[in-house]
Each structure stands twice: as C-alpha cells, then as structure tokens.
Design a protein around this motif. Structure first.
Motif, PDB file in Angstrom:
ATOM      1  N   SER A 195       0.833  -1.209   0.000  1.00  0.00           N
ATOM      2  CA  SER A 195       0.000   0.000   0.000  1.00  0.00           C
ATOM      3  C   SER A 195       0.864   1.254   0.000  1.00  0.00           C
ATOM      4  O   SER A 195       0.608   2.201  -0.750  1.00  0.00           O
ATOM      5  N   LEU A 196       1.883   1.252   0.833  1.00  0.00           N
ATOM      6  CA  LEU A 196       2.774   2.410   0.922  1.00  0.00           C
ATOM      7  C   LEU A 196       3.513   2.630  -0.396  1.00  0.00           C
ATOM      8  O   LEU A 196       3.609   3.755  -0.888  1.00  0.00           O
ATOM      9  N   TYR A 197       4.018   1.551  -0.984  1.00  0.00           N
ATOM     10  CA  TYR A 197       4.733   1.654  -2.252  1.00  0.00           C
ATOM     11  C   TYR A 197       3.808   2.142  -3.365  1.00  0.00           C
ATOM     12  O   TYR A 197       4.170   3.013  -4.159  1.00  0.00           O
ATOM     13  N   THR A 198       2.598   1.608  -3.431  1.00  0.00           N
ATOM     14  CA  THR A 198       1.634   2.015  -4.453  1.00  0.00           C
ATOM     15  C   THR A 198       1.247   3.480  -4.283  1.00  0.00           C
ATOM     16  O   THR A 198       1.156   4.223  -5.255  1.00  0.00           O
ATOM     17  N   PHE A 199       1.045   3.893  -3.047  1.00  0.00           N
ATOM     18  CA  PHE A 199       0.722   5.288  -2.750  1.00  0.00           C
ATOM     19  C   PHE A 199       1.854   6.207  -3.222  1.00  0.00           C
ATOM     20  O   PHE A 199       1.621   7.211  -3.886  1.00  0.00           O
ATOM     21  N   GLY A 200       3.087   5.824  -2.906  1.00  0.00           N
ATOM     22  CA  GLY A 200       4.246   6.616  -3.338  1.00  0.00           C
ATOM     23  C   GLY A 200       4.374   6.667  -4.843  1.00  0.00           C
ATOM     24  O   GLY A 200       4.629   7.716  -5.430  1.00  0.00           O
ATOM     25  N   PHE A 201       4.193   5.525  -5.484  1.00  0.00           N
ATOM     26  CA  PHE A 201       4.278   5.461  -6.939  1.00  0.00           C
ATOM     27  C   PHE A 201       3.201   6.328  -7.579  1.00  0.00           C
ATOM     28  O   PHE A 201       3.461   7.034  -8.555  1.00  0.00           O
ATOM     29  N   LEU A 202       1.992   6.306  -7.038  1.00  0.00           N
ATOM     30  CA  LEU A 202       0.895   7.133  -7.547  1.00  0.00           C
ATOM     31  C   LEU A 202       1.271   8.613  -7.526  1.00  0.00           C
ATOM     32  O   LEU A 202       1.118   9.317  -8.516  1.00  0.00           O
ATOM     33  N   PHE A 203       1.794   9.082  -6.397  1.00  0.00           N
ATOM     34  CA  PHE A 203       2.149  10.485  -6.292  1.00  0.00           C
ATOM     35  C   PHE A 203       3.333  10.850  -7.182  1.00  0.00           C
ATOM     36  O   PHE A 203       3.388  11.943  -7.745  1.00  0.00           O
ATOM     37  N   LEU A 204       4.283   9.937  -7.340  1.00  0.00           N
ATOM     38  CA  LEU A 204       5.390  10.213  -8.257  1.00  0.00           C
ATOM     39  C   LEU A 204       4.902  10.289  -9.701  1.00  0.00           C
ATOM     40  O   LEU A 204       5.382  11.106 -10.490  1.00  0.00           O
ATOM     41  N   MET A 205       3.929   9.461 -10.051  1.00  0.00           N
ATOM     42  CA  MET A 205       3.368   9.519 -11.402  1.00  0.00           C
ATOM     43  C   MET A 205       2.598  10.814 -11.617  1.00  0.00           C
ATOM     44  O   MET A 205       2.676  11.416 -12.687  1.00  0.00           O
ATOM     45  N   ILE A 206       1.860  11.253 -10.607  1.00  0.00           N
ATOM     46  CA  ILE A 206       1.166  12.538 -10.704  1.00  0.00           C
ATOM     47  C   ILE A 206       2.192  13.639 -10.942  1.00  0.00           C
ATOM     48  O   ILE A 206       2.038  14.485 -11.824  1.00  0.00           O
ATOM     49  N   SER A 207       3.265  13.612 -10.162  1.00  0.00           N
ATOM     50  CA  SER A 207       4.318  14.617 -10.300  1.00  0.00           C
ATOM     51  C   SER A 207       4.936  14.577 -11.700  1.00  0.00           C
ATOM     52  O   SER A 207       5.161  15.601 -12.328  1.00  0.00           O
ATOM     53  N   TYR A 208       5.180  13.365 -12.197  1.00  0.00           N
ATOM     54  CA  TYR A 208       5.765  13.214 -13.527  1.00  0.00           C
ATOM     55  C   TYR A 208       4.854  13.782 -14.613  1.00  0.00           C
ATOM     56  O   TYR A 208       5.291  14.513 -15.491  1.00  0.00           O
ATOM     57  N   TYR A 209       3.580  13.443 -14.563  1.00  0.00           N
ATOM     58  CA  TYR A 209       2.671  13.892 -15.618  1.00  0.00           C
ATOM     59  C   TYR A 209       2.335  15.374 -15.528  1.00  0.00           C
ATOM     60  O   TYR A 209       1.940  15.968 -16.520  1.00  0.00           O
ATOM     61  N   LEU A 210       2.503  15.973 -14.364  1.00  0.00           N
ATOM     62  CA  LEU A 210       2.283  17.415 -14.249  1.00  0.00           C
ATOM     63  C   LEU A 210       3.513  18.216 -14.673  1.00  0.00           C
ATOM     64  O   LEU A 210       3.423  19.405 -14.897  1.00  0.00           O
ATOM     65  N   TYR A 211       4.659  17.543 -14.765  1.00  0.00           N
ATOM     66  CA  TYR A 211       5.882  18.239 -15.131  1.00  0.00           C
ATOM     67  C   TYR A 211       5.789  18.697 -16.578  1.00  0.00           C
ATOM     68  O   TYR A 211       5.419  17.923 -17.458  1.00  0.00           O
ATOM     69  N   ASP A 212       6.131  19.938 -16.814  1.00  0.00           N
ATOM     70  CA  ASP A 212       6.045  20.500 -18.153  1.00  0.00           C
ATOM     71  C   ASP A 212       7.234  20.006 -18.973  1.00  0.00           C
ATOM     72  O   ASP A 212       8.332  20.532 -18.878  1.00  0.00           O
ATOM     73  N   LYS A 213       6.998  18.965 -19.752  1.00  0.00           N
ATOM     74  CA  LYS A 213       8.071  18.327 -20.494  1.00  0.00           C
ATOM     75  C   LYS A 213       8.720  19.252 -21.515  1.00  0.00           C
ATOM     76  O   LYS A 213       9.873  19.099 -21.857  1.00  0.00           O
ATOM     77  N   ASP A 214       7.978  20.254 -22.004  1.00  0.00           N
ATOM     78  CA  ASP A 214       8.558  21.191 -22.962  1.00  0.00           C
ATOM     79  C   ASP A 214       9.724  21.949 -22.350  1.00  0.00           C
ATOM     80  O   ASP A 214      10.677  22.277 -23.024  1.00  0.00           O
TER      81      ASP A 214
END
Length: 152
Positions: free
Chosen positions: A64-83
C-alpha cells in the motif's frame, strides 16, 4: 539495516529541501502541486525500509505504501512541463540560465524586479541572464519567450 536507513534519510531530506526551495519561488498552482506530490511520493517510497524495520514483513502495508508513493510520483511526472525539460533549444543554457528560464516561464505574471529579489540577485544581473537567454534562444523579449515556451 541502520546504515541504509541513514543514507535514505539523508537523500530524502536533501531532495525535499531542494524541492521546497523551488516551491518557495514558484507561484503557479500546477507546479506547486507537482513539487508537493513528488515529495509525498518520495516520502512514501523512502519510508518503506523504516516501516519494514518497525512492522516486520507486513506485505499489505508495504504494498500500500509503495503504491501510494508510486501514484504520487506519477502525478508529479505527468504534471511536469516536459517542454521545459526536454526542449533541445534550452540545452545550451548554463544551469543558472536554465533555472532563471524555468522560473520566468512558470511565473509569467511576476515582474523581473520581483523575481530578481526572490533569487537574491541584482536587477542588473537578472537582466544580463535574461539577455543571454534571449540571445541563445534567438528570442527578442519576454513576450516571445512566453509565447514559445508556455502551454497557456
């Protein structure tokens, strides 16, 4: 087990400290949320050894802890302005110019005077950096910079 915990703690606090510095000079809500979600994700993953040390081999909590962390890291990744991060045009900027470029693009409504104060540099130094950025990117001014590099 103690040495890895110490190393993980140092890495987490160093990373969090650097991200919180960025958070203080960023006024864009999306960027602020990205920074906070990244810190939460890192905390969840970095805390795994500590949870294992305290609770033993409790796979439900660990997963649960790992999945929670991975979820937030993915949110952070997809919000990052790749341009901003992968655009080939900004690769020839110095690290300080990249930092200033990112701050200007993330905070388009803030005046250069205020940004220079936040960075603790003089207006003249800030102007010199911006002039170098404009030359290297073949841009004539802030308006053109924002037009090319913002997604608004």
């Amino acid at each position: 087990m103690i040495i890895p915990l110490i190393i993980i703690t140092i890495i987490f606090f160093n990373t969090s400290h650097q991200e919180l510095k960025k958070w203080k000079v960023t006024y864009d809500k999306k960027s602020r949320f990205r920074i906070i979600s990244g810190i939460i994700g890192l905390f969840s993953i970095y805390s795994l050894p500590i949870v294992m040390f305290i609770l033993g081999d409790n796979q439900d909590v660990e997963q649960s802890l790992y999945t929670f962390g991975f979820l937030f890291l993915m949110i952070s990744y997809y919000l990052y302005d790749k341009d901003l991060s992968s655009n080939g045009k900004i690769l020839n900027l110095t690290p300080r110019e990249k930092e200033i470029f990112t701050i200007v693009v993330e905070n388009p409504d803030i005046k250069y005077v205020d940004l220079s104060e936040q960075l603790h540099i003089s207006e003249k130094t800030f102007s010199a950096h911006m002039s170098n950025i404009y030359k290297k990117l073949n841009i004539r001014g802030k308006k053109e910079l924002l037009k090319k590099f913002t997604t608004r």
